[in-house]
Design an enzyme around this catalytic site. Sequence first.
Site, mmCIF file in Angstrom:
data_model
loop_
_atom_site.group_PDB
_atom_site.id
_atom_site.type_symbol
_atom_site.label_atom_id
_atom_site.label_comp_id
_atom_site.label_asym_id
_atom_site.label_seq_id
_atom_site.Cartn_x
_atom_site.Cartn_y
_atom_site.Cartn_z
ATOM 1 N N LYS A 185 0.819 -1.212 0.000
ATOM 2 C CA LYS A 185 0.000 0.000 0.000
ATOM 3 C C LYS A 185 0.856 1.267 0.000
ATOM 4 O O LYS A 185 2.072 1.204 0.094
ATOM 5 C CB LYS A 185 -0.947 -0.024 1.207
ATOM 6 C CG LYS A 185 -1.992 -1.141 1.120
ATOM 7 C CD LYS A 185 -2.914 -0.970 -0.068
ATOM 8 C CE LYS A 185 -4.136 -1.864 -0.020
ATOM 9 N NZ LYS A 185 -3.893 -3.273 -0.334
HETATM 10 C C1 PLP Z 1 -9.973 -2.302 -1.532
HETATM 11 C C2 PLP Z 1 -9.339 -3.073 -0.424
HETATM 12 N N1 PLP Z 1 -9.973 -3.156 0.758
HETATM 13 C C3 PLP Z 1 -9.433 -3.817 1.801
HETATM 14 C C4 PLP Z 1 -8.224 -4.449 1.699
HETATM 15 C C5 PLP Z 1 -7.701 -5.214 2.866
HETATM 16 O O1 PLP Z 1 -6.552 -4.637 3.416
HETATM 17 P P1 PLP Z 1 -5.704 -5.421 4.512
HETATM 18 O O2 PLP Z 1 -4.805 -6.369 3.781
HETATM 19 O O3 PLP Z 1 -4.953 -4.345 5.236
HETATM 20 O O4 PLP Z 1 -6.661 -6.134 5.407
HETATM 21 C C6 PLP Z 1 -7.515 -4.391 0.499
HETATM 22 C C7 PLP Z 1 -6.222 -5.046 0.388
HETATM 23 O O5 PLP Z 1 -5.635 -5.255 -0.616
HETATM 24 C C8 PLP Z 1 -8.097 -3.686 -0.600
HETATM 25 O O6 PLP Z 1 -7.476 -3.604 -1.792
#
Ligand code: PLP
Length: 384
Positions: A185
Site C-alpha cells: 500500500k
Molecule cells: C480495496 C481493499 N480493501 C481492503 C483491503 C484489505 O486490506 P488489509 O490487507 O490491510 O486487510 C484491500 C487489500 O488489498 C483492498 O485492496
Amino acid sequence: MSDFLPFALPDIGEEEIAEVIDSLRSGWLTTGPKTKRFEEEFAAFIGEGVEAVAVNSATAGLHLALEAVGVGPNDEVITTAYTFTASAEVVRYLGADPVFVDIDPNTFNIDATQVELAISPRTKAIIPVHFAGLACDMEILHTIAAKHQLKIVEDAAHALPSTFCGKLVGTLDSDATVYSFYATKTITTGEGGMVVTRNPELARRCRVMRLHGISRDVFDRYTSTKPAWHYEVIAPGYKYNMTDVAASIGIHQLKKAWNFRERRAQMAVLYDEAFADLPVMLPPRAPGKDVHAWHLYVLRLGQAAPISRERFIEAMAKNGIGCSVHFIPLHLHPYWRDRYTLKLGDFPHATHAYEKVVSLPLYTKMTDMDQKRVIAAVREILTG
Ligand SMILES: Cc1ncc(COP(=O)(O)O)c(C=O)c1O
C-alpha cells in the site's frame, strides 16, 4: 531472472529500521507507546478533529467499524462488486449480507445510481471503495445515505492521501474511514490498518472490540479504586490490535506519505504521456485540483489492442516485469457467486473492466530506469 522488476515493493528507510530496533530493545513489542504515537500522528495528518484507532489490518478495521455502526445479522450492506474480497467478507463476519452493485465504467468506483436502486428495508450501510486512490463521489453517496438513514464506512485501503472536493478522505463526515498498511500500500507497516472517525463513541467501541472486548476505559471511569490488574470483559471482542513493532514502521512511513504520493503522481504522468498514442485507455485523473493517491496505475487495453490481457501480462513477465490485475470482481469468485447466485452478466461494467485491466508497477522504490523499462516493454508489446 535476477533483474526481475516486481509489481510492488515497500520503501523502507533507515528511520523505520532504527525505530523498529528501538522498539525491540525497549522490550515493548505489542500495543504501547509507539502505537499511541502513530494513532495521534495519523489523526493529526488527517486533521479536522478525527480520532484514529490502529489495528492489524484494514480488514480488521472494516469489521470493527461495521460492528460499531451496528451492522448485525440479516442486515444488508451495499458495496461494489469491483473490489477485494475483504470489503465484503467483513459483512459476512457479522451475519449480514453484502449487496453488490456495478461500477461507473469511467472511474471504476461504485455507481451511486445503482446504490440507490439496491436499497431495501434491510439496508444498514454503504461501503464505498476509493478504487486505486481516486475518491468516490462522496457527495452523492452522503445524500443517498442521509435520505435513507444509512451508515457509511469508507474503504480507503487505496486512498492515503486522496481528496474529494478539496477535502482529505477521512474528513468527509462518513461514520468511519478505514486505511490499509499492507506491504504494497501507499504507506506500510507490513500488515496494519487504521480506523478514522469523528465519532468518539464509535472510536471507543473500536478500541474495546479490537482487544477482546476489554474495557479499561469503563473500568477506569467507574472502578478506579480497584487495582491495576483488574479488567472487565464487556463484549466478545477480537484480537485486532496493532503491535508497536508495526507502528514503529508506520510513524516514519506517515511522515513520507505526501512525498511518496508526489513521486507516484509524477510517475503516473510519465506513464500517461508514454502511452497516449497506444490502443489503451489511460486511468482517469482526479477532477479539478483533487488528489489521486495513485496507489495503482491501471491501464485498460482498448478494442484495438493486438493482444489479450492475459497474453499481455505473460509478455510483460517475459520482459522481467511483474504486473497485477485489480480486481477479479467478486461475482466471479466461487464463494460470492454461489452464496448469492450471481451471474456473469449481473455487473457488466465490472466484468468488462476485469477483462481489460492490467496494473503496472508504480512505487517509489522504482528508478527512472525501471520506469523506462516498463514503458519500453508496454510499447513494444502493444505496437508489435
Ligand atoms: C480495496 C481493499 N480493501 C481492503 C483491503 C484489505 O486490506 P488489509 O490487507 O490491510 O486487510 C484491500 C487489500 O488489498 C483492498 O485492496
